[in-house]
Design an enzyme around this catalytic site. Sequence first.
Site: not given
Ligand code: GLA
Length: 471
Positions: A72-73, A147, A149, A205, A209, A251
């Site tokens: 992730d980040d 991913k 964002d 998404r 979160d 749906q």
């Molecule tokens: C956002 C995303 C999270 C994560 C953070 C990382 O909040 O929605 O899923 O990736 O950034 O900083």
Amino acid sequence: MFLLYLFSSFTAVSGVLGSSPSYNGLGLTPQMGWDNWNTFACDVSEQLLLDTADRISEIGLKDLGYTYVILDDCWSSGRTANGTLVADKEKFPNGMSHVADHLHNNNFLFGMYSSAGEYTCAGYPGSLGHEEEDAEFFASNGVDYLKYDNCYNKGQFGAPETSYKRYKAMSDALNKTGRPIFYSLCNWGQDLTFYWGSDIANSWRMSGDIYPQFTRPDSRCPCDGDQFDCAYAGFHCSIMNILNKAAPMGQNAGIGGWNDLDNLEVGVGNLTDDEEKAHFSMWAMVKSPLVIGADVNHLKASSYSIYSQASVIAINQDPKGVPATRVWRHQVPQTDKYGQGEIQFWSGPLDNGDQVIALLNGGNKPRPMNTNLEEIFFDSYLGSEQLSSNWDIYDLWANRVDNATSANILNNNSVGNATIYNATALSYKDGLAKNDTRLFGTKIGSISPDGLLNTTVPAHGIAFYRLRRST
Ligand code: GLA
């Protein structure tokens, strides 16, 4: 009758948009894997990823299908003078392609992260305006999954087309690299992503979160209930909050493009076992990605046996790829003898003609709940064979691996001779076709056309069944 029939034909095709099932051929079932964010946040490193991957492999989770290892980040340290992203040398001393090679050599796929903004959410360089060079960076480092964002997007949101264009720029750039890269949008459902996500991406998404709470409201996740068009997604969204927002969105999802309800909180925080079972079951049933958010090196035995429940994963990976629908939702008042809370009933079709159903108790006391065939097959027209058949009920949790076996696997760092499902050896699709009993739960009874399915559902819990036509 005529109207009901039309409704039934319509719902039969919904869930797969357009003629092409996937814009890039990926995501034929929801992605499964592990992402560091829920547990480790910015504390990332080569060591963490490679140790985690080894552990996922050793305890059988990779062979259950958890194949994407997603960083992730917080992995970068800036850009070079000519604009190329640079991996943080302290966290990733051997660079990203070294991580990719290790993962690929062990039959994993490698996910990385960026943002369709000037910066990522944690303030690292974002990819807005750098789409092509960044896509090239990811492709040349062996990345299989991005991913993407939504932070620091310079106000480029507020209308579907605005967000669509911003996300399409990276979709096009990824395609241009020629490398198959699963594209996972993380724009929190902003600007009605479910309408356009599957045109350019494999998942999106649909909420702010997640956090490891079953029902607790939090003002930082301001939209509640069925607010699917949430202008301010926020964070600290509870499991029920996200599920309720997702209810109408099934749906618009299907093969090649999935609603992402966020990474799993099983084994993170202090959810009860019933909460973890309900969370995992519902994510499986609505065809959300199943991405482990826990530290697999410190997993409770009970959480391990949830992540490894193959009969529930088989619902998620079902080849039909149709998210279940919420049939009803009731708010129970404080005066009810089983206490206040919301209760729900969900149902969904499966590829082999079986049906998956969930009785969900969001209240904090155990509660008797029931359903019947008219609710279960609510989409069927009157006279349907489904409504006039007898159905066997299979409990999808009754064949769960016991705690002692799970503890052994975790302590010995090996599956040993436990009969954990191995989807590398026999895919869920083939296992289902061959009626592998591990994918079907345990028969607990049956229901006739005029019968009632009665059960007591634990507090913050679920009764999760697969119905098979009686023979
Ligand atoms: C956002 C995303 C999270 C994560 C953070 C990382 O909040 O929605 O899923 O990736 O950034 O900083």
